[in-house]
Design an enzyme around this catalytic site. Structure first.
Site, PDB file in Angstrom:
ATOM      1  N   GLU A  25       0.824  -1.213   0.000  1.00 50.36           N
ATOM      2  CA  GLU A  25       0.000   0.000   0.000  1.00 50.36           C
ATOM      3  C   GLU A  25       0.859   1.263   0.000  1.00 50.36           C
ATOM      4  O   GLU A  25       2.060   1.207   0.290  1.00 50.36           O
ATOM      5  CB  GLU A  25      -0.933   0.001   1.213  1.00 50.36           C
ATOM      6  CG  GLU A  25      -0.192  -0.195   2.521  1.00 50.36           C
ATOM      7  CD  GLU A  25      -0.817   0.539   3.679  1.00 50.36           C
ATOM      8  OE1 GLU A  25      -1.232   1.702   3.510  1.00 50.36           O
ATOM      9  OE2 GLU A  25      -0.869  -0.053   4.764  1.00 50.36           O
ATOM     10  N   LYS A 160      -3.401  -2.294  14.684  1.00 51.71           N
ATOM     11  CA  LYS A 160      -2.639  -1.259  15.393  1.00 51.71           C
ATOM     12  C   LYS A 160      -3.032  -1.182  16.859  1.00 51.71           C
ATOM     13  O   LYS A 160      -4.210  -1.208  17.204  1.00 51.71           O
ATOM     14  CB  LYS A 160      -2.854   0.095  14.716  1.00 51.71           C
ATOM     15  CG  LYS A 160      -2.235   0.153  13.335  1.00 51.71           C
ATOM     16  CD  LYS A 160      -2.144   1.587  12.852  1.00 51.71           C
ATOM     17  CE  LYS A 160      -1.826   1.600  11.382  1.00 51.71           C
ATOM     18  NZ  LYS A 160      -3.003   1.173  10.581  1.00 51.71           N
TER      19      LYS A 160
HETATM   20  N1  PSU Z   1       0.178   0.038   8.610  1.00 48.40           N
HETATM   21  C1  PSU Z   1       1.226   0.795   9.076  1.00 48.40           C
HETATM   22  N2  PSU Z   1       1.111   2.152   8.970  1.00 48.40           N
HETATM   23  C2  PSU Z   1       0.008   2.759   8.427  1.00 48.40           C
HETATM   24  C3  PSU Z   1      -1.066   1.960   7.932  1.00 48.40           C
HETATM   25  C4  PSU Z   1      -0.921   0.600   8.060  1.00 48.40           C
HETATM   26  O1  PSU Z   1       2.212   0.247   9.575  1.00 48.40           O
HETATM   27  O2  PSU Z   1      -0.034   3.994   8.358  1.00 48.40           O
HETATM   28  C5  PSU Z   1      -2.283   2.651   7.325  1.00 48.40           C
HETATM   29  C6  PSU Z   1      -3.048   1.726   6.386  1.00 48.40           C
HETATM   30  O3  PSU Z   1      -3.149   2.385   5.131  1.00 48.40           O
HETATM   31  C7  PSU Z   1      -4.412   1.586   7.008  1.00 48.40           C
HETATM   32  C8  PSU Z   1      -4.578   2.908   7.680  1.00 48.40           C
HETATM   33  O4  PSU Z   1      -5.415   1.316   6.072  1.00 48.40           O
HETATM   34  O5  PSU Z   1      -3.281   3.065   8.279  1.00 48.40           O
HETATM   35  C9  PSU Z   1      -5.715   2.937   8.667  1.00 48.40           C
HETATM   36  O6  PSU Z   1      -6.325   4.187   8.626  1.00 48.40           O
HETATM   37  P1  PSU Z   1      -7.799   4.403   9.259  1.00 48.40           P
HETATM   38  O7  PSU Z   1      -7.657   4.012  10.708  1.00 48.40           O
HETATM   39  O8  PSU Z   1      -8.080   5.866   9.050  1.00 48.40           O
HETATM   40  O9  PSU Z   1      -8.728   3.530   8.493  1.00 48.40           O
END
Ligand code: PSU
Ligand code: MN
Length: 306
Positions: A25, A160
């Site tokens: 990504e 996360k």
């Molecule tokens: N994994 C990481 N760092 C990131 C992400 C994933 O180590 O920044 C990103 C991915 O693109 C994931 C996003 O989809 O964080 C999540 O964002 P949100 O909580 O706004 O959906």
């Protein structure tokens, strides 16, 4: 106007020869890490996938085109421009395409574009999920919804640690998404190997994971799989080290009214600042580890497919 996918030369060759492919990504590059570590990591993830016998496909929107495979220059530009490039989830795709914008794709939109391209394996750092306090904010990542729709296995270091991991796991269960621990019974918490929650199933090898993927889709069950791959032990952060940093970051986000798609990038950056870069090093290590596992899974999936 046409909305065809645009493949790089490397990806066109890979598709023609039936080589295993791993999607990567671009939000992790543009929004997840600071420059220049993000540029180095983006290159390293591609190299690790190649070393594992697969072809990397970093996905992004460039001038409204759905791009599968970026040039080295494009990768570096996304890293340098960082947060000035829009974070594009599935919600944001129509606008980015119609208005010919650049966009860094999240797990959700990368899954969707990978599925359109017939790519079945994707490596990220950690997926989004249900945020703490979601009963008030309703902040639940579209990453979860996408797992119910796109046929892609996503290798992730759990979800996360900034999230409510219990509610994230419950939501994945509701959406009928298999969550497979790779060599572990425990759901990892991004910076650490154990969230305190169990995974519902466990596989030891890439070949077994590939079998589960095939079984799911041959059964006609649409959607993705979460391949939960814990951070390597030597890069892990202890709960006592990371918990206060997360709490402080969430408190600052609340005080500043940070919400919506800005929240995750804000929290990751705050935690990196509070831990003196320790969390960034951990994030890089787990992303690299996921790229290696994803390559092995893509190779195994390819070998077993007619
Ligand atoms: N994994 C990481 N760092 C990131 C992400 C994933 O180590 O920044 C990103 C991915 O693109 C994931 C996003 O989809 O964080 C999540 O964002 P949100 O909580 O706004 O959906
Ligand atoms: Mn959100």
């Amino acid at each position: 106007m046409t909305f065809d996918l645009e493949f790089s030369e490397e990806l066109r060759a890979a598709r023609a020869s039936g080589a295993p492919i791993v999607a990567l990504e671009s939000t992790i590059i543009a929004h997840g890490m600071p420059y220049p570590q993000n540029a180095a990591t983006a290159r390293a993830l591609e190299d690790i996938v190649r070393a594992g016998g697969a072809v990397p496909a970093t996905i992004a929107v460039i001038a409204g085109k759905l791009r599968v495979g970026l040039t080295a220059e494009e990768l570096d530009r996304f890293a340098r421009d960082g947060r000035s490039i829009a974070k594009v989830s599935v919600r944001d795709l129509p606008f980015a395409v119609a208005m010919r914008r650049d966009g860094a794709t999240t797990v959700a939109s990368t899954m969707r574009i990978a599925a359109m391209a017939g790519i079945r394996v994707f490596a990220t750092g950690g997926i989004g999920g249900v945020h703490r306090g979601a009963e008030k904010t309703f902040d639940i990542s579209a990453d979860l919804t996408e797992f119910a729709r796109s046929d892609v296995a996503v290798v992730t270091a759990g979800a996360k640690a900034i999230l409510d991991l219990a509610l994230t796991l419950e939501t994945l269960e509701t959406l009928s998404v298999p969550v497979i621990g790779l060599g572990t019974d425990r759901f990892p918490a991004f910076y650490s190997r154990d969230s305190g929650y169990a995974v519902p199933m466990r596989c030891e090898t890439a070949a077994d994971i590939a079998s589960v993927m095939r079984a799911k889709w041959e059964l006609g069950l649409r959607g993705g799989l979460v391949i939960a791959n814990p951070i390597p032990e030597e890069s892990e952060m202890t709960a006592s080290e990371i918990a206060p940093a997360i709490a402080a970051a969430i408190a600052r986000a609340d005080a500043r009214g940070i919400a919506g798609k800005d929240l995750t990038p804000f929290l990751l950056a705050e935690i990196a600042a509070v831990t003196g870069g320790r969390s960034l090093a951990a994030n890089i290590a787990l992303a690299r580890n996921n790229a290696a596992a994803a390559a092995a899974i893509a190779v195994a999936y390819n070998e077993g497919s007619p």
